[in-house]
Design a protein around this motif. Sequence first.
Motif, PDB file in Angstrom:
ATOM      1  N   MET A  86       0.827  -1.204   0.000  1.00  0.00           N
ATOM      2  CA  MET A  86       0.000   0.000   0.000  1.00  0.00           C
ATOM      3  C   MET A  86       0.866   1.261   0.000  1.00  0.00           C
ATOM      4  SD  MET A  86      -2.979   1.037   2.728  1.00  0.00           S
ATOM      5  CE  MET A  86      -3.698  -0.596   2.521  1.00  0.00           C
ATOM      6  N   ALA A  87       1.940   1.234   0.780  1.00  0.00           N
ATOM      7  CA  ALA A  87       2.834   2.392   0.819  1.00  0.00           C
ATOM      8  C   ALA A  87       3.483   2.623  -0.545  1.00  0.00           C
ATOM      9  CB  ALA A  87       3.912   2.186   1.890  1.00  0.00           C
ATOM     10  N   GLU A  88       3.849   1.530  -1.220  1.00  0.00           N
ATOM     11  CA  GLU A  88       4.450   1.667  -2.544  1.00  0.00           C
ATOM     12  C   GLU A  88       3.445   2.234  -3.547  1.00  0.00           C
ATOM     13  OE1 GLU A  88       6.857  -1.065  -5.835  1.00  0.00           O
ATOM     14  OE2 GLU A  88       6.141  -1.935  -3.947  1.00  0.00           O
ATOM     15  N   VAL A  89       2.193   1.748  -3.485  1.00  0.00           N
ATOM     16  CA  VAL A  89       1.152   2.268  -4.379  1.00  0.00           C
ATOM     17  C   VAL A  89       0.912   3.755  -4.112  1.00  0.00           C
ATOM     18  CG1 VAL A  89      -1.303   2.150  -4.938  1.00  0.00           C
ATOM     19  CG2 VAL A  89       0.022   0.044  -4.709  1.00  0.00           C
ATOM     20  N   ASN A  90       0.821   4.128  -2.825  1.00  0.00           N
ATOM     21  CA  ASN A  90       0.619   5.535  -2.483  1.00  0.00           C
ATOM     22  C   ASN A  90       1.766   6.404  -2.989  1.00  0.00           C
ATOM     23  OD1 ASN A  90      -1.780   4.940  -1.217  1.00  0.00           O
ATOM     24  ND2 ASN A  90      -0.881   4.783   0.820  1.00  0.00           N
ATOM     25  N   GLN A  91       2.990   5.877  -2.855  1.00  0.00           N
ATOM     26  CA  GLN A  91       4.151   6.632  -3.310  1.00  0.00           C
ATOM     27  C   GLN A  91       4.109   6.833  -4.819  1.00  0.00           C
ATOM     28  OE1 GLN A  91       6.248   8.025  -1.293  1.00  0.00           O
ATOM     29  NE2 GLN A  91       7.634   8.861  -2.823  1.00  0.00           N
ATOM     30  N   LEU A  92       3.719   5.781  -5.559  1.00  0.00           N
ATOM     31  CA  LEU A  92       3.626   5.904  -7.012  1.00  0.00           C
ATOM     32  C   LEU A  92       2.546   6.904  -7.412  1.00  0.00           C
ATOM     33  CD1 LEU A  92       3.995   2.158  -8.069  1.00  0.00           C
ATOM     34  CD2 LEU A  92       5.682   3.983  -8.342  1.00  0.00           C
ATOM     35  N   VAL A  93       1.403   6.859  -6.695  1.00  0.00           N
ATOM     36  CA  VAL A  93       0.326   7.790  -7.008  1.00  0.00           C
ATOM     37  C   VAL A  93       0.767   9.232  -6.752  1.00  0.00           C
ATOM     38  CG1 VAL A  93      -1.989   8.538  -6.325  1.00  0.00           C
ATOM     39  CG2 VAL A  93      -1.503   6.108  -6.628  1.00  0.00           C
ATOM     40  N   ILE A  94       1.431   9.456  -5.603  1.00  0.00           N
ATOM     41  CA  ILE A  94       1.871  10.814  -5.255  1.00  0.00           C
ATOM     42  C   ILE A  94       2.922  11.310  -6.238  1.00  0.00           C
ATOM     43  CG2 ILE A  94       3.089  12.145  -3.499  1.00  0.00           C
ATOM     44  CD1 ILE A  94       1.702  10.459  -1.392  1.00  0.00           C
ATOM     45  N   GLN A  95       3.825  10.409  -6.651  1.00  0.00           N
ATOM     46  CA  GLN A  95       4.874  10.820  -7.584  1.00  0.00           C
ATOM     47  C   GLN A  95       4.294  11.286  -8.912  1.00  0.00           C
ATOM     48  OE1 GLN A  95       8.150  11.115  -7.050  1.00  0.00           O
ATOM     49  NE2 GLN A  95       7.989  10.441  -4.947  1.00  0.00           N
ATOM     50  N   ASP A  96       3.187  10.651  -9.357  1.00  0.00           N
ATOM     51  CA  ASP A  96       2.602  10.983 -10.655  1.00  0.00           C
ATOM     52  C   ASP A  96       1.563  12.101 -10.576  1.00  0.00           C
ATOM     53  OD1 ASP A  96       4.145   9.109 -11.888  1.00  0.00           O
ATOM     54  OD2 ASP A  96       2.652   7.519 -11.813  1.00  0.00           O
ATOM     55  N   MET A  97       1.294  12.618  -9.391  1.00  0.00           N
ATOM     56  CA  MET A  97       0.313  13.696  -9.272  1.00  0.00           C
ATOM     57  C   MET A  97       0.853  14.982  -9.895  1.00  0.00           C
ATOM     58  SD  MET A  97      -1.298  13.254  -5.439  1.00  0.00           S
ATOM     59  CE  MET A  97      -2.205  14.800  -5.629  1.00  0.00           C
ATOM     60  N   GLN A  98      -0.030  15.709 -10.572  1.00  0.00           N
ATOM     61  CA  GLN A  98       0.361  16.987 -11.163  1.00  0.00           C
ATOM     62  C   GLN A  98       0.384  18.106 -10.134  1.00  0.00           C
ATOM     63  OE1 GLN A  98      -2.347  17.546 -14.431  1.00  0.00           O
ATOM     64  NE2 GLN A  98      -1.145  16.243 -15.807  1.00  0.00           N
ATOM     65  N   ASP A  99      -0.270  17.902  -8.999  1.00  0.00           N
ATOM     66  CA  ASP A  99      -0.226  18.881  -7.909  1.00  0.00           C
ATOM     67  C   ASP A  99       0.939  18.563  -6.983  1.00  0.00           C
ATOM     68  OD1 ASP A  99      -2.489  20.073  -8.904  1.00  0.00           O
ATOM     69  OD2 ASP A  99      -3.849  18.955  -7.609  1.00  0.00           O
ATOM     70  N   GLY A 100       1.455  19.598  -6.352  1.00  0.00           N
ATOM     71  CA  GLY A 100       2.512  19.395  -5.377  1.00  0.00           C
ATOM     72  C   GLY A 100       1.956  18.899  -4.058  1.00  0.00           C
ATOM     73  N   VAL A 101       2.676  17.977  -3.426  1.00  0.00           N
ATOM     74  CA  VAL A 101       2.259  17.405  -2.148  1.00  0.00           C
ATOM     75  C   VAL A 101       3.428  17.481  -1.185  1.00  0.00           C
ATOM     76  CG1 VAL A 101       1.363  15.387  -0.948  1.00  0.00           C
ATOM     77  CG2 VAL A 101       0.642  15.841  -3.296  1.00  0.00           C
ATOM     78  N   LEU A 102       3.180  18.062  -0.016  1.00  0.00           N
ATOM     79  CA  LEU A 102       4.190  18.176   1.034  1.00  0.00           C
ATOM     80  C   LEU A 102       3.639  17.592   2.327  1.00  0.00           C
ATOM     81  CD1 LEU A 102       5.317  21.887   0.529  1.00  0.00           C
ATOM     82  CD2 LEU A 102       6.722  19.891   0.050  1.00  0.00           C
ATOM     83  N   VAL A 103       4.505  16.942   3.092  1.00  0.00           N
ATOM     84  CA  VAL A 103       4.175  16.512   4.450  1.00  0.00           C
ATOM     85  C   VAL A 103       5.116  17.244   5.394  1.00  0.00           C
ATOM     86  CG1 VAL A 103       3.992  14.601   6.067  1.00  0.00           C
ATOM     87  CG2 VAL A 103       3.395  14.252   3.661  1.00  0.00           C
TER      88      VAL A 103
END
Length: 206
Positions: A86-103
């Motif tokens: 699940m973490a790998e899938v989430n990471q792939l989804v976040i990497q391909d997002m056109q919006d910027g994501v910060l934690v």
Amino acid sequence: LAPLAAAGLISRGRLALFYASIASIGILLAESYSLLHVQGYQAQYLQAGLLSLGYFAVAWLTHKLAKYTIASEQLALQRAIDLASMAEVNQLVIQDMQDGVLVVDENGKIQQHNPQAGKLIGLTPEVSAAPLLAEHAPALAMQLVAWRANGNIDFDLLRMPASDVSVRIRFVPVKGDGRINTLIFLEDVSRIQAQAQQFKLAALGR
């Protein structure tokens, strides 16, 4: 009884009944030897039998506990595999997002970000593992402080000096492991405006 239980747990319950059988045979042989070679000895087969029953009871209990332990271990391993997937899938989804994501953690340090967020606020590979948000995007850090003080506040578009891009900001609280992190979405407004302009031109062309 204690060594029998320990041996059963170490062998994961597979040899628990075998160990109980060996212990029972040993105590019965010892009782028979004492009866044959010790003068005036009165055999106590009843007590030996009760003790043998105790051996088998401990072996059976150890076997059940070992099965439960194995099942729990397999379940934990499966859960770990599922979480990693699940973490790998989430990471792939976040990497391909056109919006910027910060934690960002409660101290203002950037714990995670995707490539788009790095471009918007000017993060480079040479930056340390947990850079401060205030060092790369001071205006965004100030808005984060204001939002933490008042979660209902609305913000105008913010221009990022590093990329000269206007973004729409959205803050989402994330709680876990006793820490309070904040998820920041940076939506590139110029990209949306360009898409809207293309749609208008396409409509005008039709």
